[in-house]
Motif scaffolding. Sequence first.
Motif, short mmCIF file in Angstrom:
data_model
loop_
_atom_site.label_atom_id
_atom_site.label_comp_id
_atom_site.label_asym_id
_atom_site.label_seq_id
_atom_site.Cartn_x
_atom_site.Cartn_y
_atom_site.Cartn_z
N GLN A 26 50.54 84.07 74.33
CA GLN A 26 51.63 83.65 73.45
C GLN A 26 51.15 82.61 72.44
O GLN A 26 51.53 82.62 71.27
N VAL A 27 50.29 81.69 72.91
CA VAL A 27 49.75 80.66 72.01
C VAL A 27 48.95 81.32 70.89
O VAL A 27 49.12 81.00 69.72
N CYS A 28 48.09 82.26 71.26
CA CYS A 28 47.21 82.90 70.27
C CYS A 28 48.00 83.80 69.32
O CYS A 28 47.76 83.81 68.12
N THR A 29 48.94 84.56 69.88
CA THR A 29 49.64 85.53 69.05
C THR A 29 50.73 84.88 68.20
O THR A 29 51.31 85.54 67.35
N ASP A 30 50.97 83.61 68.40
CA ASP A 30 51.79 82.86 67.45
C ASP A 30 51.20 83.01 66.06
O ASP A 30 51.91 83.08 65.07
N CYS A 31 49.88 83.02 65.99
CA CYS A 31 49.20 83.20 64.71
C CYS A 31 48.70 84.63 64.52
O CYS A 31 48.75 85.15 63.43
N HIS A 32 48.21 85.24 65.59
CA HIS A 32 47.57 86.56 65.47
C HIS A 32 48.57 87.68 65.78
O HIS A 32 48.54 88.29 66.84
N LYS A 33 49.45 87.95 64.83
CA LYS A 33 50.51 88.95 65.00
C LYS A 33 49.95 90.37 65.16
O LYS A 33 50.49 91.18 65.90
N GLN A 34 48.89 90.68 64.42
CA GLN A 34 48.31 92.02 64.47
C GLN A 34 47.87 92.36 65.91
O GLN A 34 48.14 93.45 66.41
N GLN A 35 47.23 91.39 66.58
CA GLN A 35 46.76 91.65 67.94
C GLN A 35 47.94 91.73 68.91
O GLN A 35 47.90 92.48 69.87
N GLU A 36 48.96 90.97 68.66
CA GLU A 36 50.16 91.04 69.50
C GLU A 36 50.73 92.45 69.46
O GLU A 36 51.07 93.06 70.48
N HIS A 37 50.76 92.98 68.24
CA HIS A 37 51.25 94.34 68.02
C HIS A 37 50.37 95.36 68.74
O HIS A 37 50.85 96.23 69.46
N GLU A 38 49.05 95.23 68.59
CA GLU A 38 48.12 96.17 69.22
C GLU A 38 48.24 96.14 70.74
O GLU A 38 48.15 97.17 71.41
N LEU A 39 48.45 94.94 71.28
CA LEU A 39 48.51 94.79 72.73
C LEU A 39 49.83 95.26 73.33
O LEU A 39 50.02 95.24 74.54
N ARG A 40 50.75 95.69 72.47
CA ARG A 40 52.00 96.26 73.00
C ARG A 40 51.91 97.77 73.12
O ARG A 40 52.83 98.42 73.60
N ARG A 41 50.80 98.34 72.64
CA ARG A 41 50.67 99.80 72.67
C ARG A 41 50.53 100.30 74.11
O ARG A 41 50.12 99.55 74.99
N PRO A 42 50.86 101.60 74.32
CA PRO A 42 50.89 102.12 75.69
C PRO A 42 49.56 102.01 76.44
O PRO A 42 49.55 101.75 77.65
N SER A 43 48.45 102.23 75.76
CA SER A 43 47.15 102.04 76.41
C SER A 43 46.58 100.72 75.91
O SER A 43 46.45 100.51 74.71
N ARG A 44 46.25 99.83 76.85
CA ARG A 44 45.84 98.50 76.42
C ARG A 44 45.10 97.78 77.53
O ARG A 44 45.19 98.15 78.70
N HIS A 45 44.37 96.76 77.16
CA HIS A 45 43.87 95.84 78.18
C HIS A 45 45.08 95.06 78.70
O HIS A 45 45.96 94.70 77.92
N PRO A 46 45.11 94.78 80.01
CA PRO A 46 46.35 94.26 80.61
C PRO A 46 46.63 92.78 80.28
O PRO A 46 46.90 91.98 81.16
N VAL A 47 46.59 92.45 78.99
CA VAL A 47 46.85 91.07 78.56
C VAL A 47 48.34 90.72 78.63
O VAL A 47 48.70 89.69 79.21
N PRO A 48 49.22 91.56 78.09
CA PRO A 48 50.64 91.21 78.15
C PRO A 48 51.19 91.24 79.57
O PRO A 48 52.26 90.70 79.83
N ASP A 49 50.44 91.84 80.49
CA ASP A 49 50.87 91.89 81.88
C ASP A 49 50.48 90.62 82.64
O ASP A 49 50.70 90.52 83.84
N GLY A 50 49.86 89.68 81.92
CA GLY A 50 49.49 88.42 82.54
C GLY A 50 48.25 88.50 83.42
O GLY A 50 47.96 87.59 84.18
N LEU A 51 47.52 89.63 83.31
CA LEU A 51 46.35 89.81 84.17
C LEU A 51 45.04 89.44 83.49
O LEU A 51 44.00 89.31 84.11
#
Length: 315
Positions: free
Chosen positions: A166-191
């Motif tokens: 959340q701290v990083c994607t406050d600035c890096h919106k593009q990566q926040e968007h990419e990490l919401r895609r169905p196939s992803r590294h489990p970053v938004p899952d808190g892992l």
Amino acid sequence: MHHKRLSKTRDGRAPGGWGLRFLAAALVAALLATAASAVHARDTDPDRCTRCHDETEDYPVLPVYKTAHAAVADERTRFGDAGCTSCHGDSADHLEDDEFYPEVTFTGDRTPVAKQNEACLDCHKGDSHVVHWQGSDHDFAELSCASCHDIHTGHDDVLFTDTQPQVCTDCHKQQEHELRRPSRHPVPDGLMACSDCHEPHGATGSGLLKEPNINETCYSCHAEKRGPFLWEHMPAREDCTSCHQVHGSIHRGLLEVRGPQLCQQCHLDEVFGDHASRMYDRDQLGTSFAAGRNCLNCHSQVHGSNHPQGYNFRR
Ligand code: HEC
Ligand code: HEC
Ligand code: HEC
Ligand code: HEC
Ligand code: HEC
Ligand code: HEC
Ligand code: HEC
Ligand code: HEC
Ligand code: HEC
Ligand code: HEC
């Protein structure tokens, strides 16, 4: 530049509120002026600051006592000797006159970023994490240390896997968007945290990566992809991102593009030329792909092969 917490504190503050706060503080100061002479507190005693900057502040000042920086027993913090001035610097004039605080470090945008970071680097420039700060992408973009680090809290979000993204994607919106895609590294899952791959304080290679290059960064977790292989597939050895979209993808397996198109970016000639004419004709290939099949049905070892006959990655 987006300063995470300052913008939150300041935007919520009505301009008219300033005068009131000065008045209130002045009143407190007047009341305490008499008390101070009786207490004989040293200039550097944190109590001299917290009698004004107390729990009534919107900004959470007092939780700083819960942090490593206020550990009096740890001499490196200098908190025992210097108190709040270990970071805020010489504040003698401010103690004389509370309206005179531009000299104090960390007065939001009024303190130049270079001066803020100097105050932190004074103690941290030798830390192994931080040594590459000077000239790094984030230094160059004039980020302050405090744009990521919450100093006045017992829980510095950026240091925790689940709260860091959340701290990083406050600035890096593009990566926040990419990490919401169905196939992803489990970053938004808190892992997983961004800093499992990135070194935000600066790195020797490009892209602020933890390891010197992209593939070394991937191998640190996907060790089996390092090989050595008897038969290497050139793009896998050179750059995993020639096929994978690291943060996230709409295609399974974090793939850049799906199915045969992935391979045909580089192998169009073989498939519709030599390869196709020898093995299959164009129509046959077309049918098998339309049925959902893929180059991988036959060429399953695209990361490399150790089979003696694995030269075309079919085993
Ligand atoms: C007599 C009361 C008083 C004392 C003592 C005092 N301050 Fe302040 N300080 C104020 C007032 C009033 C302001 C004006 C800004 C505000 O808080 O809205 C201020 C502003 C600041 C700011 C800038 C805040 C901002 O909004 O940008 C910092 C940082 C600060 N003080 C740190 C300290 C430190 C460190 C000490 C102890 C060495 C200290 N203060 C002692 C009253 C005081
Ligand atoms: C380890 C360094 C450090 C120590 C120790 C420290 N501070 Fe701070 N302080 C900061 C930083 C960094 C900021 C700015 C935070 C930001 O920009 O979000 C800050 C901000 C402030 C502010 C301004 C808040 C605002 O309204 O913008 C006040 C007031 C303050 N500190 C008072 C104190 C007092 C009082 C103490 C001692 C009890 C203290 N600080 C100890 C680093 C420190
Ligand atoms: C007077 C020296 C000093 C200053 C100034 C200072 N630090 Fe520290 N900092 C320390 C020490 C000592 C520790 C504890 C290190 C340890 O336990 O290994 C620490 C710990 C930290 C940690 C880890 C906290 C944790 O919970 O593990 C962070 C992050 C950090 N500092 C950032 C900063 C930032 C950002 C600034 C400037 C706002 C700053 N420091 C200013 C001495 C300082
Ligand atoms: C872009 C965000 C960002 C900025 C800016 C930043 N940091 Fe950090 N910092 C992190 C993250 C993420 C971690 C935890 C992961 C790591 O250690 O790489 C961390 C960890 C730390 C630690 C603790 C390392 C440990 O022992 O656990 C210290 C000390 C520190 N930072 C100091 C600083 C200083 C000093 C600055 C400014 C020169 C700074 N940081 C600027 C994101 C940042
Ligand atoms: C699995 C590893 C990994 C994770 C997790 C990860 N990244 Fe990346 N990131 C990379 C790689 C690899 C690159 C490409 C670097 C290059 O091209 O030099 C990259 C590139 C970037 C870039 C540069 C722009 C771009 O797309 O080329 C930014 C900004 C970035 N990442 C931010 C983040 C943030 C923010 C997070 C967490 C929310 C994060 N990354 C999580 C591996 C990762
Ligand atoms: C206050 C805003 C801000 C925060 C917070 C922030 N960054 Fe950045 N970051 C930037 C800016 C500005 C740049 C340089 C310009 C650019 O490439 O976007 C940058 C650059 C980067 C790059 C290199 C991009 C490239 O093109 O090679 C990476 C990787 C990166 N940041 C990752 C992170 C990670 C990981 C975090 C959290 C730990 C983080 N950032 C937090 C603003 C921020
Ligand atoms: C910090 C460890 C770590 C690093 C570094 C890392 N990964 Fe991963 N990777 C993971 C984890 C965890 C998963 C999820 C595994 C799962 O869900 O079973 C994963 C999954 C994947 C997947 C499969 C996704 C799927 O849906 O099947 C691919 C492809 C992948 N990573 C590629 C990369 C590439 C390329 C890099 C380098 C840029 C990289 N990884 C760096 C930990 C890491
Ligand atoms: C030539 C394209 C290509 C390159 C280059 C490539 N991959 Fe893959 N990778 C694939 C394909 C295709 C899959 C299968 C995806 C699916 O359908 O699930 C895959 C799957 C994966 C998987 C998940 C399944 C497994 O086999 O474990 C991981 C992890 C992975 N790749 C990591 C990497 C790493 C690390 C690199 C760099 C060393 C890399 N890949 C380079 C095409 C590639
Ligand atoms: C980024 C470009 C690129 C992509 C994408 C790519 N390849 Fe390759 N591939 C190469 C290169 C370069 C070689 C080595 C060619 C050579 O040695 O003549 C190669 C070699 C091969 C070979 C062995 C050829 C031989 O003559 O022995 C096979 C089979 C192959 N690739 C299959 C695939 C498959 C299947 C995919 C999709 C999963 C794929 N490739 C994706 C670049 C790519
Ligand atoms: C039904 C199985 C099958 C499918 C599907 C298939 N191939 Fe092949 N491919 C082969 C076989 C078998 C060879 C080995 C031919 C030889 O050794 O003479 C081969 C050879 C190759 C070669 C080596 C160069 C050449 O022409 O001999 C490349 C590159 C290649 N395939 C790419 C691809 C790509 C890209 C796709 C998907 C668009 C694909 N193949 C789909 C079976 C397949």
